[in-house]
Scaffold this motif. Sequence first.
Motif, PDB file in Angstrom:
ATOM      1  N   ARG A   1       0.809  -1.214   0.000  1.00 42.30           N
ATOM      2  CA  ARG A   1       0.000   0.000   0.000  1.00 42.30           C
ATOM      3  C   ARG A   1       0.852   1.278   0.000  1.00 42.30           C
ATOM      4  O   ARG A   1       0.631   2.179  -0.811  1.00 42.30           O
ATOM      5  CB  ARG A   1      -0.891   0.000   1.245  1.00 42.30           C
ATOM      6  N   ALA A   2       1.832   1.345   0.895  1.00 38.06           N
ATOM      7  CA  ALA A   2       2.631   2.574   1.013  1.00 38.06           C
ATOM      8  C   ALA A   2       3.361   2.863  -0.293  1.00 38.06           C
ATOM      9  O   ALA A   2       3.430   4.013  -0.733  1.00 38.06           O
ATOM     10  CB  ALA A   2       3.616   2.450   2.163  1.00 38.06           C
ATOM     11  N   ALA A   3       3.899   1.818  -0.925  1.00 35.55           N
ATOM     12  CA  ALA A   3       4.643   2.009  -2.173  1.00 35.55           C
ATOM     13  C   ALA A   3       3.714   2.462  -3.296  1.00 35.55           C
ATOM     14  O   ALA A   3       4.052   3.356  -4.074  1.00 35.55           O
ATOM     15  CB  ALA A   3       5.346   0.713  -2.560  1.00 35.55           C
TER      16      ALA A   3
ATOM     17  N   GLU B   1       0.809   4.027  -2.995  1.00 34.16           N
ATOM     18  CA  GLU B   1       0.323   5.388  -2.747  1.00 34.16           C
ATOM     19  C   GLU B   1       1.428   6.413  -2.917  1.00 34.16           C
ATOM     20  O   GLU B   1       1.156   7.543  -3.321  1.00 34.16           O
ATOM     21  CB  GLU B   1      -0.308   5.467  -1.359  1.00 34.16           C
TER      22      GLU B   1
ATOM     23  N   ARG C   1      -4.786  13.883   2.757  1.00 32.40           N
ATOM     24  CA  ARG C   1      -5.073  12.863   1.731  1.00 32.40           C
ATOM     25  C   ARG C   1      -6.277  13.267   0.869  1.00 32.40           C
ATOM     26  O   ARG C   1      -6.298  13.002  -0.335  1.00 32.40           O
ATOM     27  CB  ARG C   1      -5.339  11.504   2.392  1.00 32.40           C
TER      28      ARG C   1
ATOM     29  N   LEU D   1      -6.352  11.457  -2.726  1.00 33.55           N
ATOM     30  CA  LEU D   1      -6.016  10.041  -2.518  1.00 33.55           C
ATOM     31  C   LEU D   1      -7.164   9.312  -1.827  1.00 33.55           C
ATOM     32  O   LEU D   1      -7.236   8.091  -1.881  1.00 33.55           O
ATOM     33  CB  LEU D   1      -4.735   9.909  -1.678  1.00 33.55           C
TER      34      LEU D   1
ATOM     35  N   GLU E   1       4.630   7.887   6.512  1.00 31.83           N
ATOM     36  CA  GLU E   1       5.347   6.639   6.266  1.00 31.83           C
ATOM     37  C   GLU E   1       5.698   6.626   4.775  1.00 31.83           C
ATOM     38  O   GLU E   1       4.827   6.516   3.930  1.00 31.83           O
ATOM     39  CB  GLU E   1       4.435   5.456   6.604  1.00 31.83           C
ATOM     40  N   SER E   2       6.998   6.770   4.471  1.00 32.86           N
ATOM     41  CA  SER E   2       7.377   6.876   3.067  1.00 32.86           C
ATOM     42  C   SER E   2       7.268   5.524   2.380  1.00 32.86           C
ATOM     43  O   SER E   2       7.493   4.490   2.990  1.00 32.86           O
ATOM     44  CB  SER E   2       8.809   7.416   2.951  1.00 32.86           C
ATOM     45  N   GLY E   3       6.901   5.536   1.108  1.00 35.28           N
ATOM     46  CA  GLY E   3       6.718   4.298   0.351  1.00 35.28           C
ATOM     47  C   GLY E   3       7.809   4.147  -0.700  1.00 35.28           C
ATOM     48  O   GLY E   3       8.237   5.121  -1.310  1.00 35.28           O
ATOM     49  N   TRP E   4       8.250   2.909  -0.898  1.00 35.50           N
ATOM     50  CA  TRP E   4       9.347   2.624  -1.837  1.00 35.50           C
ATOM     51  C   TRP E   4       8.975   1.416  -2.667  1.00 35.50           C
ATOM     52  O   TRP E   4       8.530   0.416  -2.136  1.00 35.50           O
ATOM     53  CB  TRP E   4      10.639   2.387  -1.045  1.00 35.50           C
ATOM     54  N   TRP E   5       9.162   1.519  -3.978  1.00 33.70           N
ATOM     55  CA  TRP E   5       8.683   0.439  -4.846  1.00 33.70           C
ATOM     56  C   TRP E   5       9.797  -0.320  -5.544  1.00 33.70           C
ATOM     57  O   TRP E   5       9.545  -1.271  -6.260  1.00 33.70           O
ATOM     58  CB  TRP E   5       7.699   0.979  -5.867  1.00 33.70           C
TER      59      TRP E   5
ATOM     60  N   ARG F   1      12.133  13.580  -3.088  1.00 33.92           N
ATOM     61  CA  ARG F   1      11.389  13.007  -4.204  1.00 33.92           C
ATOM     62  C   ARG F   1      10.137  13.830  -4.477  1.00 33.92           C
ATOM     63  O   ARG F   1       9.796  14.105  -5.618  1.00 33.92           O
ATOM     64  CB  ARG F   1      11.013  11.572  -3.832  1.00 33.92           C
TER      65      ARG F   1
END
Lengths: 266, 211
Positions: free
Chosen positions: A159-161, A163, B48, B53, B85-89, B136
Amino acid sequence: MNPIPLTARDLAVSAALLALDGLLSIGLSLGLHRAMLIAAVRMVVQLLLVGLVLRFVFAAHAPLLTLGLLLLMVAVAAREASARPAQRLGRLVMFAIAGAAIGSATGVTAILALTTALRPRPWYDARYAIPLTGIVLGNVLNGCSLTLDSLLGGIRRERAAIEARLALGHSFALATGRLRREAMRRGMLPIINQMSAAGLVTLPGIMTGQILAGLDPIAAVKYQILLMFLLGGGGGLAAIMAAMLTARRFTDGRERLRLDRLTAAQ
Amino acid sequence: MTEARETPRLRLRGLRSAHAGPFDLTLAAGEAVTIQGASGSGKSLLLRMIADLDPSVGDVWLDGVARTGMTGPQWRARVRYCAAESGWWAESVAAHFAMPEAIAPLAARLALPEAVLGMAVSQLSSGERQQLALLRALGDAPAVLLLDEPTAALDPASVARVEALLDEHRRAGMALLLATHDPAQPQRLGARVLRMVDRRLCPPVLPAMPA
């Protein structure tokens, strides 16, 4: 050459092996013995019933009856595939997604085989249409269910990635691309493994059955090759459709991630 | 209602969802606003919703252009949310940046390790992740930046460096809306203070200090 008939005692002996698995499950706290017992009992009851139904339907020569049975099979498969994943969308939505993916993949595959390779007369003869649909359905169900499980779990986990990408202005398709591809791969992997191991690691079920029933090995192999192609083709279609339909359900017109549509299985 | 002489950078009117609002808020270009309030009071929900979002109803404008006239991704490219909470893909840090080489000088300004772009995300501390997520988000100069506790995991020296960078962007015209628990942060950022109570915005208990 006639098949060697099996007695009820022969079957009971083979069931002892499954009972051993059940004991191991208890000993190792796998928590699978209950599910295994239910599945085994279901399998026996279902197969016996199916044997009786097939006897009746084959003798009836009624296309509508055949069609009704095929639709019922698809519905049951869709229900199975939609009930397995640990994360779920709404019950009806899951059923609709699985039904669309499984139904169309199986339908295309079975009709193609019946009208080109097998060509019974008429092409919808129940004696061919039903067993063929059944075996395709089983594999397609497996692929669809793995795809659903992978995608539903993946979207929740990532989810975090996802979003983070959406927040940066990436499209929903881009943000979930890797997860969708992973889910399709996962759904297609079993049939790919099955094809590459066929004959070396295992003798595939249909072929084994036909050889045990007295057919010439090369004739049995040809049937098996045909089926593998059908299963691979059908499984791939179902995995791709299931992944695309599921991903669509996770977003809306504003390309948001609608995780609120996900519920954990009870 | 008195309108500012210029079109506001960001304007909300009756923005609400099933969980929060309605919210009315106007941010001028180059303005900073902080939102304080207890955890769970609705700060993240508001940010959000503004970033589109989460589903919401009501009106939002960016530089006088209604949100409904843009697609979700177009809107979020200009009105940028940066989560707590940062997101990383991807595995590598560099893969998360459109132009990694352009990030290097900014990373140095935040005193991040020199080799940070060559590192794996899993090697970063939570503070480093937070700062990189901010870089980013600032990457293509969004019009509005919505920050959710951007300095929560940082030591005071890092906080000062991040605030200096934010201030620079704000002075260049970016509007800044920031949820924070740090009581001194609004003053350091020259920000107007709002409080979130029970999923509604209200003015601070004490009048804000004269600028």
